[in-house]
Design a protein around this motif. Structure first.
Motif, short mmCIF file in Angstrom:
data_model
loop_
_atom_site.label_atom_id
_atom_site.label_comp_id
_atom_site.label_asym_id
_atom_site.label_seq_id
_atom_site.Cartn_x
_atom_site.Cartn_y
_atom_site.Cartn_z
N PHE A 124 -6.40 55.21 97.72
CA PHE A 124 -7.04 54.02 98.29
C PHE A 124 -7.26 54.18 99.79
CE2 PHE A 124 -2.46 53.29 98.24
CZ PHE A 124 -2.21 52.95 99.56
N ILE A 125 -8.06 53.23 100.33
CA ILE A 125 -8.21 53.13 101.79
C ILE A 125 -7.57 51.82 102.22
CG2 ILE A 125 -10.33 54.49 101.82
CD1 ILE A 125 -11.85 51.80 102.29
N THR A 126 -7.14 51.75 103.46
CA THR A 126 -6.61 50.51 104.01
C THR A 126 -7.56 50.06 105.11
OG1 THR A 126 -4.35 51.21 103.55
CG2 THR A 126 -4.64 49.40 105.13
N LEU A 127 -8.05 48.85 104.95
CA LEU A 127 -9.03 48.28 105.87
C LEU A 127 -8.43 47.07 106.56
CD1 LEU A 127 -12.03 48.88 106.54
CD2 LEU A 127 -12.64 47.18 104.84
N LYS A 128 -8.50 47.04 107.90
CA LYS A 128 -8.01 45.89 108.66
C LYS A 128 -9.18 44.94 108.87
CE LYS A 128 -5.63 44.48 112.83
NZ LYS A 128 -5.02 44.92 114.08
N THR A 129 -9.12 43.78 108.20
CA THR A 129 -10.19 42.78 108.29
C THR A 129 -9.68 41.59 109.08
OG1 THR A 129 -9.55 41.57 106.29
CG2 THR A 129 -10.98 43.50 105.99
N GLU A 130 -10.55 40.62 109.27
CA GLU A 130 -10.15 39.39 109.97
C GLU A 130 -9.06 38.64 109.20
OE1 GLU A 130 -13.66 37.08 110.67
OE2 GLU A 130 -14.47 38.52 112.11
N GLN A 131 -9.02 38.83 107.88
CA GLN A 131 -8.03 38.17 107.04
C GLN A 131 -6.74 38.98 106.91
OE1 GLN A 131 -11.33 38.64 105.94
NE2 GLN A 131 -11.86 36.59 106.68
N GLY A 132 -6.68 40.15 107.54
CA GLY A 132 -5.51 41.01 107.46
C GLY A 132 -5.85 42.34 106.82
N SER A 133 -4.85 43.18 106.64
CA SER A 133 -5.07 44.49 106.05
C SER A 133 -5.15 44.40 104.53
CB SER A 133 -3.95 45.45 106.44
OG SER A 133 -4.00 45.72 107.82
N ILE A 134 -6.02 45.22 103.96
CA ILE A 134 -6.21 45.23 102.51
C ILE A 134 -6.36 46.66 102.03
CG2 ILE A 134 -8.70 44.88 102.74
CD1 ILE A 134 -8.54 43.26 100.12
N ASP A 135 -5.72 46.95 100.90
CA ASP A 135 -5.85 48.26 100.27
C ASP A 135 -6.95 48.17 99.22
OD1 ASP A 135 -3.77 49.35 101.75
OD2 ASP A 135 -2.25 48.87 100.25
N ILE A 136 -7.92 49.08 99.29
CA ILE A 136 -9.02 49.10 98.33
C ILE A 136 -8.96 50.44 97.60
CG2 ILE A 136 -11.52 48.93 98.01
CD1 ILE A 136 -11.61 47.52 100.78
N PRO A 137 -8.73 50.40 96.28
CA PRO A 137 -8.66 51.65 95.52
C PRO A 137 -10.01 52.38 95.54
CG PRO A 137 -7.89 49.79 94.20
CD PRO A 137 -8.50 49.23 95.46
N HIS A 138 -9.97 53.71 95.60
CA HIS A 138 -11.21 54.50 95.61
C HIS A 138 -12.08 54.20 94.40
CE1 HIS A 138 -10.91 57.02 99.15
NE2 HIS A 138 -9.64 57.24 98.88
N ASN A 139 -11.45 54.01 93.23
CA ASN A 139 -12.24 53.77 92.02
C ASN A 139 -12.90 52.40 92.01
OD1 ASN A 139 -10.02 52.17 91.47
ND2 ASN A 139 -9.54 53.15 89.52
N ALA A 140 -12.56 51.55 92.97
CA ALA A 140 -13.20 50.24 93.09
C ALA A 140 -14.36 50.26 94.08
CB ALA A 140 -12.17 49.18 93.52
N ILE A 141 -14.47 51.32 94.88
CA ILE A 141 -15.49 51.37 95.93
C ILE A 141 -16.84 51.76 95.36
CG2 ILE A 141 -16.21 52.49 98.09
CD1 ILE A 141 -13.22 52.84 98.73
N LYS A 142 -17.79 50.87 95.53
CA LYS A 142 -19.17 51.15 95.14
C LYS A 142 -19.87 51.91 96.25
CE LYS A 142 -23.32 48.73 93.58
NZ LYS A 142 -23.86 47.41 93.21
N GLN A 143 -19.66 51.46 97.50
CA GLN A 143 -20.28 52.12 98.65
C GLN A 143 -19.47 51.84 99.90
OE1 GLN A 143 -24.60 51.89 99.16
NE2 GLN A 143 -24.24 51.30 101.27
N GLY A 144 -19.22 52.90 100.66
CA GLY A 144 -18.59 52.77 101.96
C GLY A 144 -19.56 53.29 103.01
N GLN A 145 -19.59 52.63 104.14
CA GLN A 145 -20.56 53.04 105.17
C GLN A 145 -19.98 52.83 106.55
OE1 GLN A 145 -24.23 50.86 104.86
NE2 GLN A 145 -25.26 52.13 106.34
N LEU A 146 -20.15 53.85 107.39
CA LEU A 146 -19.75 53.78 108.78
C LEU A 146 -20.68 52.81 109.51
CD1 LEU A 146 -17.89 55.13 110.93
CD2 LEU A 146 -19.73 56.76 111.31
N LEU A 147 -20.11 51.97 110.36
CA LEU A 147 -20.93 51.06 111.16
C LEU A 147 -20.95 51.56 112.59
CD1 LEU A 147 -19.78 47.58 109.79
CD2 LEU A 147 -21.86 48.84 109.26
N CYS A 148 -22.13 51.82 113.08
CA CYS A 148 -22.29 52.32 114.43
C CYS A 148 -22.09 51.20 115.43
CB CYS A 148 -23.69 52.93 114.59
SG CYS A 148 -23.98 53.59 116.25
N GLU A 149 -21.25 51.47 116.41
CA GLU A 149 -21.02 50.50 117.48
C GLU A 149 -21.31 51.19 118.80
OE1 GLU A 149 -17.76 47.42 116.06
OE2 GLU A 149 -16.91 49.36 116.59
N ASP A 150 -22.00 50.50 119.68
CA ASP A 150 -22.31 51.08 120.99
C ASP A 150 -21.08 51.18 121.85
OD1 ASP A 150 -24.98 51.27 120.34
OD2 ASP A 150 -25.44 49.27 121.12
#
Length: 150
Positions: A124-150
């Motif tokens: 899985f990956i661990t993502l820190k969101t506004e609601q807190g950290s969440i573990d998302i299993p790889h088999n649940a991921i439809k699409q992951g994408q890098l977001l470019c920030e200046d």
């Protein structure tokens, strides 16, 4: 053979032998037609001529070996700035970056997430969101994408 994994095993060495980094492959199935998207990278960047050269080489192999059973269109491109994250190695490269994830199934009653990538492992990956950290299993991921920030 329409499996993205099987195709990758054949196409990756060809791309790498040409001096490019094989970023990944995405196959989109449509009614009677498929879209085969191959992403290449290079430390100095990728030009249209690079994409054309790789496309010509891959087209020849795909046609001679008759690897895809249905009608298809081949697209070769750079993964771009807002690149897709297609496997665990990609997630590991971008720990600490802001990403967007869409999932096949609800995780904590949501299917869309944006946040900082805190960790990645084979499950899985661990993502820190506004609601807190969440573990998302790889088999649940439809699409992951890098977001470019200046």
């Amino acid at each position: 053979m329409d499996s993205a994994t099987d195709l990758s095993e054949i196409l990756k060495p060809v791309v790498e032998k040409m001096g490019y980094i094989y970023w990944g492959l995405r196959v989109q199935q449509h009614r009677a037609h498929s879209l085969l998207q191959v992403y290449i990278d290079h430390p100095t960047g990728v030009t249209l001529d690079d994409c054309s050269a790789v496309s010509n080489q891959l087209s020849g192999i795909l046609d001679v070996e008759d690897l895809i059973e249905r009608s298809y269109t081949l697209e070769v491109s750079s993964p771009g700035i807002d690149r897709l994250l297609l496997n665990n190695e990609h997630y590991e490269l971008y720990i600490g970056a802001k990403i967007k994830v869409k999932s096949y199934m609800a995780v904590n009653n949501r299917k869309n997430f944006t946040g900082l990538l805190e960790a990645a492992n084979s499950r899985f990956i661990t993502l820190k969101t506004e609601q807190g950290s969440i573990d998302i299993p790889h088999n649940a991921i439809k699409q992951g994408q890098l977001l470019c920030e200046d």
